[in-house]
Design an enzyme around this catalytic site. Sequence first.
Site, PDB file in Angstrom:
ATOM      1  N   HIS A   1      -1.436  -0.465  -9.964  1.00  0.00           N
ATOM      2  CA  HIS A   1      -2.217  -1.204  -9.116  1.00  0.00           C
ATOM      3  C   HIS A   1      -2.687  -2.751  -9.706  1.00  0.00           C
ATOM      4  O   HIS A   1      -3.975  -2.943  -9.783  1.00  0.00           O
ATOM      5  CB  HIS A   1      -3.402  -0.740  -8.428  1.00  0.00           C
ATOM      6  CG  HIS A   1      -3.746  -1.345  -6.967  1.00  0.00           C
ATOM      7  ND1 HIS A   1      -4.046  -0.644  -6.113  1.00  0.00           N
ATOM      8  CD2 HIS A   1      -3.522  -2.906  -6.747  1.00  0.00           C
ATOM      9  CE1 HIS A   1      -4.274  -1.554  -4.877  1.00  0.00           C
ATOM     10  NE2 HIS A   1      -4.035  -2.803  -5.618  1.00  0.00           N
TER      11      HIS A   1
ATOM     12  N   ASP B   1       3.731  -0.519  -7.604  1.00  0.00           N
ATOM     13  CA  ASP B   1       2.262  -0.439  -7.715  1.00  0.00           C
ATOM     14  C   ASP B   1       1.249   0.068  -7.306  1.00  0.00           C
ATOM     15  O   ASP B   1       0.134   0.046  -7.642  1.00  0.00           O
ATOM     16  CB  ASP B   1       2.365  -2.249  -7.849  1.00  0.00           C
ATOM     17  CG  ASP B   1       0.883  -2.666  -8.466  1.00  0.00           C
ATOM     18  OD1 ASP B   1       0.999  -2.562  -9.583  1.00  0.00           O
ATOM     19  OD2 ASP B   1       0.421  -3.469  -7.673  1.00  0.00           O
TER      20      ASP B   1
ATOM     21  N   GLU C   1      -4.339   6.936  -5.184  1.00  0.00           N
ATOM     22  CA  GLU C   1      -4.431   6.245  -6.360  1.00  0.00           C
ATOM     23  C   GLU C   1      -5.734   6.774  -6.998  1.00  0.00           C
ATOM     24  O   GLU C   1      -6.664   6.496  -6.768  1.00  0.00           O
ATOM     25  CB  GLU C   1      -4.737   4.852  -5.989  1.00  0.00           C
ATOM     26  CG  GLU C   1      -3.602   3.873  -6.443  1.00  0.00           C
ATOM     27  CD  GLU C   1      -3.451   2.536  -5.809  1.00  0.00           C
ATOM     28  OE1 GLU C   1      -4.599   1.865  -6.001  1.00  0.00           O
ATOM     29  OE2 GLU C   1      -2.572   2.000  -5.094  1.00  0.00           O
TER      30      GLU C   1
ATOM     31  N   ARG D   1       0.607  -1.128   0.035  1.00  0.00           N
ATOM     32  CA  ARG D   1      -0.080  -0.027  -0.256  1.00  0.00           C
ATOM     33  C   ARG D   1       0.891   1.503  -0.191  1.00  0.00           C
ATOM     34  O   ARG D   1       1.829   1.445   0.691  1.00  0.00           O
ATOM     35  CB  ARG D   1      -0.948  -0.039   1.206  1.00  0.00           C
ATOM     36  CG  ARG D   1      -2.257  -0.842   1.130  1.00  0.00           C
ATOM     37  CD  ARG D   1      -3.348  -0.355   0.087  1.00  0.00           C
ATOM     38  NE  ARG D   1      -4.329  -1.420   0.084  1.00  0.00           N
ATOM     39  CZ  ARG D   1      -4.232  -2.320  -0.916  1.00  0.00           C
ATOM     40  NH1 ARG D   1      -3.470  -2.546  -1.803  1.00  0.00           N
ATOM     41  NH2 ARG D   1      -5.458  -3.087  -1.098  1.00  0.00           N
TER      42      ARG D   1
ATOM     43  N   ALA E   1      -4.614  -9.963  -8.575  1.00  0.00           N
ATOM     44  CA  ALA E   1      -5.215 -10.565  -9.630  1.00  0.00           C
ATOM     45  C   ALA E   1      -5.941  -9.900 -10.625  1.00  0.00           C
ATOM     46  O   ALA E   1      -6.635  -8.796 -10.410  1.00  0.00           O
ATOM     47  CB  ALA E   1      -6.275 -11.676  -8.968  1.00  0.00           C
TER      48      ALA E   1
END
Length: 340
Positions: free
Chosen positions: A298, A274, A279, A251, A302
């Site tokens: 991000h 990432d 964000e 995070r 998955a």
Amino acid sequence: VAVEGSRRPAAVLAMAAGLPDRFFPPPVRQRLGELVDVVPDLVVRDFSTTSARAAMAQAEILISGWDCPPVTAAVLDAAPHLRAIVHTAGSVKGHVTAACWERGIVVSTAASANALPVAEYTLAAILFAAKGVRQAERAYRSRRAVVDLVAEYPWIGTYHRTVGIVGASRIGRRVLELLRPFDLVLSIYDPYLSAPEAAALGARLVGLDELLAGCDVVSLHAPLLPGTRHLVDAAGLARMPDHATLINTARGGLVDQEALVAELVAGRINAVIDVTEPEVLPPDSPLFDLPNVMLTPHMAGAQGNELHRLGAAAVDEVRRYVAGVPFAHPVVVRDLAQMA
Ligand SMILES: NC(=O)c1ccc[n+]([C@@H]2O[C@H](COP(=O)([O-])OP(=O)(O)OC[C@H]3O[C@@H](n4cnc5c(N)ncnc54)[C@H](O)[C@@H]3O)[C@@H](O)[C@H]2O)c1
């Protein structure tokens, strides 16, 4: 496989529209339909609509996903049969409220299934960072001439490179497993881990300062909690050796981003990022342009066909519930304070 002779409890899907098709390809959707009665074509985004209320009045299982609204006391009051929440993604903190725990609803998470792609992304990032791949690539692209790797890049290579993992979380542990076959020297920082536990994971337990000062590659896998905000601050970043790489798939708030940007602008260290705060980043963020930064949207968790793994994990949990078997991946309320 249908659970023969057993009952088919009612289930409701609650997540962003379009997600069920991404989680459950037709054969898996069929398997789910054999286990539970799902109201066809209903994907709840708001528990107060007429169709949602009608479905929740019958539901025993809530199958939740990203953007599931909070399951509040009022939602539960209107769902007298609800016993289980099976989450198709990682953190349940956004929708499983205190009222759910108070009423003894059992909760399952697909966080372990979601840990795999994050760990794979991290493995790739660690190996490329240790090898100096991005720096050499940049040099070659800009010069269009020979790059004297021996003279210019004596610091690269994966042999005995020191790698530090912050957080023996599901993802942190999976990363350590994936790193086992390599000739790396592994350290871990986690205040909840003992030295023997760390050794069993193949890493040496160290303090955070020692980890930052001693590792060529540092990868963050701790949850963002009140106590972990800016876990890596300006002083911590300053400890990192020259050419070191910080990887953050956890995070954005774990790192003092302003201090990180300053270090990266100075060009002393590298980063694979990432997750950020906020964000999405503002368009003028230097992180978009810095050559020593790999910035991804991000995406470590998955994505694409990896969503099928989350769907399959959730259907497995539904099967367990219907068969009266405890969840393989339960969320336990006493762990929540330390969990993502
Ligand atoms: N980039 C992505 O797409 C993506 C996807 C999934 C998860 N994540 C993030 O990855 C991180 C790990 O997720 P997870 O599901 O493996 O977490 P998790 O819930 O398994 O992590 C819990 C563990 O973290 C460790 N921990 C707690 N406090 C700590 C501290 N102060 N310092 C170090 N370690 C501490 C403890 O071992 C604890 O058991 C989280 O930040 C999560 O939000 C990102």
